[in-house]
Design a protein around this motif. Structure first.
Motif, PDB file in Angstrom:
ATOM      1  N   UNK A   1       7.397 -23.803 -27.679  1.00  0.00           N
ATOM      2  CA  UNK A   1       6.384 -23.473 -28.672  1.00  0.00           C
ATOM      3  C   UNK A   1       5.551 -24.666 -29.111  1.00  0.00           C
ATOM      4  N   UNK A   2       5.795 -25.848 -28.528  1.00  0.00           N
ATOM      5  CA  UNK A   2       5.054 -27.058 -28.897  1.00  0.00           C
ATOM      6  C   UNK A   2       3.763 -27.147 -28.093  1.00  0.00           C
ATOM      7  N   UNK A   3       2.596 -27.066 -28.760  1.00  0.00           N
ATOM      8  CA  UNK A   3       1.336 -27.234 -28.022  1.00  0.00           C
ATOM      9  C   UNK A   3       1.231 -28.651 -27.462  1.00  0.00           C
ATOM     10  N   UNK A   4       0.516 -28.788 -26.360  1.00  0.00           N
ATOM     11  CA  UNK A   4       0.419 -30.089 -25.684  1.00  0.00           C
ATOM     12  C   UNK A   4      -0.089 -31.173 -26.621  1.00  0.00           C
ATOM     13  N   UNK A   5      -0.989 -30.816 -27.523  1.00  0.00           N
ATOM     14  CA  UNK A   5      -1.560 -31.791 -28.450  1.00  0.00           C
ATOM     15  C   UNK A   5      -0.493 -32.394 -29.361  1.00  0.00           C
ATOM     16  N   UNK A   6       0.602 -31.668 -29.582  1.00  0.00           N
ATOM     17  CA  UNK A   6       1.671 -32.129 -30.479  1.00  0.00           C
ATOM     18  C   UNK A   6       2.798 -32.842 -29.726  1.00  0.00           C
ATOM     19  N   UNK A   7       2.721 -32.862 -28.394  1.00  0.00           N
ATOM     20  CA  UNK A   7       3.723 -33.580 -27.600  1.00  0.00           C
ATOM     21  C   UNK A   7       3.533 -35.076 -27.860  1.00  0.00           C
TER      22      UNK A   7
ATOM     23  N   UNK B   1      -2.871 -23.463 -24.418  1.00  0.00           N
ATOM     24  CA  UNK B   1      -3.261 -23.911 -23.087  1.00  0.00           C
ATOM     25  C   UNK B   1      -2.113 -24.602 -22.367  1.00  0.00           C
ATOM     26  N   UNK B   2      -2.097 -24.420 -21.062  1.00  0.00           N
ATOM     27  CA  UNK B   2      -1.139 -25.132 -20.212  1.00  0.00           C
ATOM     28  C   UNK B   2      -1.855 -26.349 -19.636  1.00  0.00           C
TER      29      UNK B   2
ATOM     30  N   UNK C   1       2.861 -28.178 -17.647  1.00  0.00           N
ATOM     31  CA  UNK C   1       3.487 -28.125 -18.966  1.00  0.00           C
ATOM     32  C   UNK C   1       3.078 -26.812 -19.606  1.00  0.00           C
ATOM     33  N   UNK C   2       4.055 -25.964 -19.868  1.00  0.00           N
ATOM     34  CA  UNK C   2       3.824 -24.664 -20.505  1.00  0.00           C
ATOM     35  C   UNK C   2       4.353 -24.746 -21.931  1.00  0.00           C
ATOM     36  N   UNK C   3       3.468 -24.653 -22.924  1.00  0.00           N
ATOM     37  CA  UNK C   3       3.909 -24.781 -24.323  1.00  0.00           C
ATOM     38  C   UNK C   3       4.973 -23.750 -24.711  1.00  0.00           C
ATOM     39  N   UNK C   4       4.954 -22.579 -24.102  1.00  0.00           N
ATOM     40  CA  UNK C   4       5.946 -21.560 -24.428  1.00  0.00           C
ATOM     41  C   UNK C   4       7.348 -22.028 -24.057  1.00  0.00           C
ATOM     42  N   UNK C   5       7.458 -22.850 -23.016  1.00  0.00           N
ATOM     43  CA  UNK C   5       8.755 -23.352 -22.570  1.00  0.00           C
ATOM     44  C   UNK C   5       9.056 -24.737 -23.119  1.00  0.00           C
ATOM     45  N   UNK C   6       8.022 -25.525 -23.391  1.00  0.00           N
ATOM     46  CA  UNK C   6       8.233 -26.894 -23.847  1.00  0.00           C
ATOM     47  C   UNK C   6       8.922 -27.713 -22.765  1.00  0.00           C
ATOM     48  N   UNK C   7       9.628 -28.733 -23.166  1.00  0.00           N
ATOM     49  CA  UNK C   7      10.426 -29.568 -22.260  1.00  0.00           C
ATOM     50  C   UNK C   7      11.676 -29.988 -23.031  1.00  0.00           C
ATOM     51  N   UNK C   8      12.557 -29.002 -23.311  1.00  0.00           N
ATOM     52  CA  UNK C   8      13.708 -29.294 -24.172  1.00  0.00           C
ATOM     53  C   UNK C   8      14.619 -30.396 -23.650  1.00  0.00           C
ATOM     54  N   UNK C   9      14.677 -30.586 -22.334  1.00  0.00           N
ATOM     55  CA  UNK C   9      15.516 -31.644 -21.780  1.00  0.00           C
ATOM     56  C   UNK C   9      15.018 -33.032 -22.181  1.00  0.00           C
TER      57      UNK C   9
END
Length: 53
Positions: free
Chosen positions: A27-33, A2-3, A13-21
């Motif tokens: 690949x990080x699901x929002x629940x794991x952020x 889910x986004x 927030x798109x899990x496929x893109x994450x927020x590498x910056x």
């Protein structure tokens, strides 16, 4: 996966893109952020995000 949308500014927030910056790998699901993560656009907290409809 889910986004999630920032309810303050509309950033998506798109899990496929994450927020590498900001230390969130693609690949990080929002629940794991981390709870300390903030919106990269407006600085809102993770709690200010809602699942995209």
């Amino acid at each position: 996966m889910d986004r999630y949308v920032c309810q303050v500014c509309g950033y998506i927030y798109d899990p496929a893109q994450g927020d590498p910056d900001n230390g969130v790998k693609p690949g990080t699901p929002f629940e794991k952020v981390p709870d300390s993560w903030e919106c990269p656009v407006c600085g809102a907290s993770k709690a200010d995000f809602a699942k995209e409809a």
